[in-house]
Design a protein around this motif. Structure first.
Motif, PDB file in Angstrom:
ATOM      1  N   ARG A 243       7.963  -3.052  36.499  1.00  0.00           N
ATOM      2  CA  ARG A 243       7.548  -3.765  37.714  1.00  0.00           C
ATOM      3  C   ARG A 243       6.712  -2.839  38.602  1.00  0.00           C
ATOM      4  O   ARG A 243       5.686  -3.243  39.156  1.00  0.00           O
ATOM      5  CB  ARG A 243       8.757  -4.261  38.489  1.00  0.00           C
ATOM      6  CG  ARG A 243       9.366  -5.541  37.966  1.00  0.00           C
ATOM      7  CD  ARG A 243      10.600  -5.916  38.777  1.00  0.00           C
ATOM      8  NE  ARG A 243      11.240  -7.102  38.238  1.00  0.00           N
ATOM      9  CZ  ARG A 243      10.965  -8.346  38.612  1.00  0.00           C
ATOM     10  NH1 ARG A 243      10.044  -8.567  39.557  1.00  0.00           N
ATOM     11  NH2 ARG A 243      11.604  -9.376  38.082  1.00  0.00           N
TER      12      ARG A 243
ATOM     13  N   THR B  38      18.066  -2.129  30.511  1.00  0.00           N
ATOM     14  CA  THR B  38      17.175  -3.261  30.803  1.00  0.00           C
ATOM     15  C   THR B  38      16.760  -3.262  32.262  1.00  0.00           C
ATOM     16  O   THR B  38      15.580  -3.471  32.591  1.00  0.00           O
ATOM     17  CB  THR B  38      17.863  -4.591  30.443  1.00  0.00           C
ATOM     18  OG1 THR B  38      18.225  -4.572  29.057  1.00  0.00           O
ATOM     19  CG2 THR B  38      16.912  -5.758  30.685  1.00  0.00           C
ATOM     20  N   ARG B  39      17.717  -3.059  33.158  1.00  0.00           N
ATOM     21  CA  ARG B  39      17.393  -2.998  34.585  1.00  0.00           C
ATOM     22  C   ARG B  39      16.450  -1.832  34.894  1.00  0.00           C
ATOM     23  O   ARG B  39      15.535  -1.958  35.707  1.00  0.00           O
ATOM     24  CB  ARG B  39      18.676  -2.851  35.423  1.00  0.00           C
ATOM     25  CG  ARG B  39      19.511  -4.123  35.510  1.00  0.00           C
ATOM     26  CD  ARG B  39      20.708  -3.922  36.428  1.00  0.00           C
ATOM     27  NE  ARG B  39      21.475  -5.149  36.564  1.00  0.00           N
ATOM     28  CZ  ARG B  39      21.202  -6.114  37.439  1.00  0.00           C
ATOM     29  NH1 ARG B  39      20.154  -5.982  38.251  1.00  0.00           N
ATOM     30  NH2 ARG B  39      21.954  -7.187  37.509  1.00  0.00           N
ATOM     31  N   LEU B  40      16.705  -0.703  34.245  1.00  0.00           N
ATOM     32  CA  LEU B  40      15.867   0.469  34.472  1.00  0.00           C
ATOM     33  C   LEU B  40      14.441   0.198  33.999  1.00  0.00           C
ATOM     34  O   LEU B  40      13.471   0.485  34.712  1.00  0.00           O
ATOM     35  CB  LEU B  40      16.441   1.678  33.746  1.00  0.00           C
ATOM     36  CG  LEU B  40      15.643   2.981  33.856  1.00  0.00           C
ATOM     37  CD1 LEU B  40      15.579   3.444  35.310  1.00  0.00           C
ATOM     38  CD2 LEU B  40      16.260   4.073  32.978  1.00  0.00           C
TER      39      LEU B  40
ATOM     40  N   SER C 169      22.294   0.924  31.963  1.00  0.00           N
ATOM     41  CA  SER C 169      21.472  -0.086  32.635  1.00  0.00           C
ATOM     42  C   SER C 169      20.041  -0.034  32.114  1.00  0.00           C
ATOM     43  O   SER C 169      19.085  -0.075  32.902  1.00  0.00           O
ATOM     44  CB  SER C 169      21.486   0.154  34.155  1.00  0.00           C
ATOM     45  OG  SER C 169      22.781   0.273  34.665  1.00  0.00           O
TER      46      SER C 169
ATOM     47  N   ASP D 239      13.016  -2.666  33.646  1.00  0.00           N
ATOM     48  CA  ASP D 239      12.431  -3.668  34.535  1.00  0.00           C
ATOM     49  C   ASP D 239      11.915  -3.012  35.814  1.00  0.00           C
ATOM     50  O   ASP D 239      10.812  -3.313  36.288  1.00  0.00           O
ATOM     51  CB  ASP D 239      13.466  -4.739  34.872  1.00  0.00           C
ATOM     52  CG  ASP D 239      12.904  -5.846  35.749  1.00  0.00           C
ATOM     53  OD1 ASP D 239      12.093  -6.636  35.249  1.00  0.00           O
ATOM     54  OD2 ASP D 239      13.260  -5.902  36.940  1.00  0.00           O
ATOM     55  N   ARG D 240      12.703  -2.107  36.369  1.00  0.00           N
ATOM     56  CA  ARG D 240      12.312  -1.395  37.591  1.00  0.00           C
ATOM     57  C   ARG D 240      11.023  -0.603  37.358  1.00  0.00           C
ATOM     58  O   ARG D 240      10.108  -0.620  38.177  1.00  0.00           O
ATOM     59  CB  ARG D 240      13.455  -0.463  38.003  1.00  0.00           C
ATOM     60  CG  ARG D 240      13.212   0.342  39.277  1.00  0.00           C
ATOM     61  CD  ARG D 240      14.304   1.388  39.448  1.00  0.00           C
ATOM     62  NE  ARG D 240      14.249   2.013  40.759  1.00  0.00           N
ATOM     63  CZ  ARG D 240      15.112   1.771  41.740  1.00  0.00           C
ATOM     64  NH1 ARG D 240      16.116   0.921  41.540  1.00  0.00           N
ATOM     65  NH2 ARG D 240      14.990   2.365  42.906  1.00  0.00           N
TER      66      ARG D 240
END
Length: 354
Positions: free
Chosen positions: A273, A265-267, A263, A269-270
């Protein structure tokens, strides 16, 4: 060191050092509970006896030094303002219990803040000794040496069968609490930690929040400590705790690798952000700040965020607490005022890294 210096510096000198596995283990602590053999324990003692014990510690140990722990400051808790007491709790130099029961309580704090001795807390003496990273064995060795130094002048309440006698039966025996403060964001994100906690409890250990018993875990920081003090030696207790902590370190590292592989990309992004929230927010509550700081620290440890020291995150985790914010402002603040100042301090601190 003066009280004002303890208050003004968010991060203790020893916390600026890296220790083994310091990407995951923030600190190792040994706490020893001891009582005077000739005096009633604090929970039932009269005021006069407690004042005598407090005076004894001031006369015998104020401005004294032992090995690397120099110039102990003696701080009567009744002389502190509510904000000052809260700051010492936030820096883990005193317990919340000591802050609330201040009439005859005091603390001795070494210049580097690595050792503090709480006087007339639940027991007459609560020795706390900290090391950065995973250094339980070293912390235990130094705690024993310091304990022996105090025992040269104090006759401890000790029973040949039961061991050290304490106010609470759960501390009888060794009188020791060994604990490790751990940052476990990947295990928390993946939900694995919730499944591990019951198994950890079955091993005679307990998982608590950042300020110990009764506190919540914020910013994915957890305290792992022993529950059993009777029937095992201090060395065996530390060995058991060390074994569990090393397993948690291994699981956390594997969970971080899986997050990156599965993950990424999600990581990212988290993490970014959270960094953006910290860098640009004009108002931020303590829980949100802790969550964002945890994500950013994870990003630093994984090499996703560069040129920001993890020590800054350690500093901000304390600096943004309610007591420190009000100490910084030199006045009592409303919740909204704290949220505004918290955001401002975080922005300023991150800006210094650029």
């Amino acid at each position: 060191m003066t009280l004002q210096q303890f208050m003004n510096e968010a991060i203790s000198p020893w916390m600026r050092e890296d220790g083994p596995d310091s990407d995951i283990v923030l600190s190792s602590r040994i706490r020893l509970a001891r009582n005077f053999a000739e005096a009633s324990f604090p929970l039932i003692a009269n005021q006069e006896d407690l004042e005598e014990i407090k005076s004894f510690f001031q006369s015998e140990y104020e401005h004294k030094s032992f090995q690397d722990y120099q110039d102990f400051s003696f701080v009567p808790i009744r002389d502190l303002s509510p904000i000052e007491k809260r700051v010492l709790v936030e820096k883990h130099l005193i317990s919340p219990h000591l802050a609330k029961h201040a009439d005859s309580a005091a603390t001795l704090i070494s210049e580097n803040e690595q050792v503090s001795v709480m006087v007339n807390e639940e027991d007459h003496i609560r020795i706390q000794l900290y090391f950065p990273g995973l250094q339980l064995d070293k912390a235990l060795k130094k705690a024993f040496e310091f304990d022996d130094w105090l025992e040269e002048k104090v006759n401890y309440a000790f029973d040949e069968t039961r061991g050290y006698l304490t106010s609470c039966p759960t501390n009888v025996g060794t009188g020791m609490r060994a604990s490790v403060m751990m940052h476990l964001p990947a295990l928390a994100i993946t939900g694995q930690l919730n499944r591990m906690i019951p198994a950890i409890n079955q091993l005679g250990l307990v998982v608590r929040g950042i300020y110990g018993e009764g506190s919540e875990a914020v910013g994915n920081v957890f305290q792992i400590s022993n529950q059993i003090t009777l029937g095992k030696s201090e060395e065996d207790i530390v060995e058991d705790l060390q074994s569990v902590v090393q397993q948690l370190i291994e699981h956390e590292r594997k969970a971080r690798i899986r997050l990156v592989e599965q993950s990424s990309t999600r990581l990212e992004d988290r993490i970014y952000r959270s960094y953006g929230v910290l860098e640009y927010s004009r108002i931020i509550e303590s829980i949100e700040a802790a969550k964002c700081l945890s994500n950013v620290r994870l990003g630093i440890d994984l090499g996703i965020i560069k040129n920001v020291s993890r020590h800054i995150l350690n500093e901000l985790m304390i600096l943004t607490q309610p007591g420190f914010l009000q100490q910084y402002a030199k006045k009592t603040l409303t919740a909204n005022e704290r949220d505004v100042l918290r955001a401002s301090l975080i922005r300023e601190r991150l800006q210094l890294e650029k």
